[in-house]
Design a protein around this motif. Structure first.
Motif, PDB file in Angstrom:
ATOM      1  N   SER A 126      -2.390 -13.497   8.794  1.00 62.52           N
ATOM      2  CA  SER A 126      -3.792 -13.516   9.013  1.00 62.52           C
ATOM      3  C   SER A 126      -4.066 -12.499  10.349  1.00 62.52           C
ATOM      4  N   ASN A 127      -3.057 -12.215  11.074  1.00 62.26           N
ATOM      5  CA  ASN A 127      -3.290 -11.147  12.235  1.00 62.26           C
ATOM      6  C   ASN A 127      -2.773  -9.827  11.548  1.00 62.26           C
ATOM      7  N   TYR A 128      -3.733  -9.428  10.687  1.00 61.95           N
ATOM      8  CA  TYR A 128      -3.162  -8.097  10.040  1.00 61.95           C
ATOM      9  C   TYR A 128      -2.606  -7.158  10.733  1.00 61.95           C
ATOM     10  N   LYS A 129      -1.441  -6.697  10.318  1.00 65.06           N
ATOM     11  CA  LYS A 129      -0.963  -5.326  10.924  1.00 65.06           C
ATOM     12  C   LYS A 129       0.231  -4.863  10.019  1.00 65.06           C
ATOM     13  N   LEU A 130       0.142  -3.623  10.003  1.00 69.73           N
ATOM     14  CA  LEU A 130       0.867  -2.985   8.708  1.00 69.73           C
ATOM     15  C   LEU A 130       2.305  -2.775   9.437  1.00 69.73           C
TER      16      LEU A 130
ATOM     17  N   GLN B 174       0.767  -1.008   0.019  1.00 67.65           N
ATOM     18  CA  GLN B 174       0.138   0.132   0.050  1.00 67.65           C
ATOM     19  C   GLN B 174       0.856   1.100   0.088  1.00 67.65           C
TER      20      GLN B 174
END
Lengths: 112, 113
Positions: free
Chosen positions: A96-100, A33
């Motif tokens: 799966s533990n979405y963090k940027l 992103q």
């Protein structure tokens, strides 16, 4: 070691010039992103690129995801003072533990 | 009205004081995050929460604690502030299962003297 390396760190140009900033890594990502942060505000998402080689356009901004999905570039055509800000790239580093995880950013100044 | 709000926007405090930064959101998102931003270091994750009963440490959680009082509220505390916690602090939200977009608040500028 920084997961995402952004270059250049600072860029100052005149209105009307073109520019490219880069986001590089040795890791492969499922997506990447780009955010823009203006002074006194939080980052705002510009685009998400998903497919290797993908090119997305947002008015005068062109985003490209590398074929190997390890790097990305942002090209601005005919820059305007309103493009001034901090450009950040980011990737999901949590699965799966979405963090940027963010790069350190490129601070762009477009002078009138 | 802004979807993600942070209070206070600016705070100056002294070493050793307890500080709480608050974040509220009206987006109905279940996931909330706290970041700090330092010049030249970018944004770093402090804590994140996937729902009211779920709290997870980020990469720089030492010296901080959080509380998820409700789905819409996520507060960050500095139990005993120190000068190197001087930074910009951002709260963000995200809806689970949605396109990977995080929505950031306007930030809190904290100065610890």
């Amino acid at each position: 070691t920084q997961l995402l390396e952004q270059s250049p760190q600072f860029l100052s140009i005149q209105e009307g010039e073109n520019l490219t900033v880069y986001c590089n890594s040795s890791s492969v990502f499922s997506s990447l992103q780009w955010y823009r942060q203006e002074p006194g505000e939080g980052p705002v998402l510009l685009v998400t690129v998903v497919t290797g080689g993908e090119v997305k356009k947002l008015k005068r901004l062109t985003f490209q995801f590398g074929d190997a999905r390890k790097d990305s570039s942002l090209h601005i055509t005919a820059a305007q003072p309103g493009d001034t800000g901090l450009y950040l790239c980011a990737v999901n580093s949590g699965g799966s533990n979405y963090k940027l995880t963010f790069g350190k950013g490129t601070l762009l100044t477009v002078n009138p | 009205d802004a979807d993600v709000t942070q209070t206070p926007r600016n705070r100056i405090t002294k070493t050793g004081k307890r500080i709480m930064l608050e974040c509220s959101q009206t987006k109905g998102h279940d996931r909330m995050y706290w970041y700090r931003q330092d010049p030249g270091l970018g944004l770093r994750l402090i804590y994140y929460s996937f729902d009211v009963k779920d709290i997870n440490k980020g990469e720089i959680s030492d010296g901080y604690s959080v509380s998820r009082q409700a789905q819409a509220k996520f507060s960050l505390s500095l139990e005993s502030a120190i000068p190197n916690q001087t930074a910009l602090y951002f709260c963000a939200t995200r809806a689970s299962g949605s396109p990977d977009t995080q929505y950031f608040g306007p930030g809190t500028r904290l100065t610890v003297l």
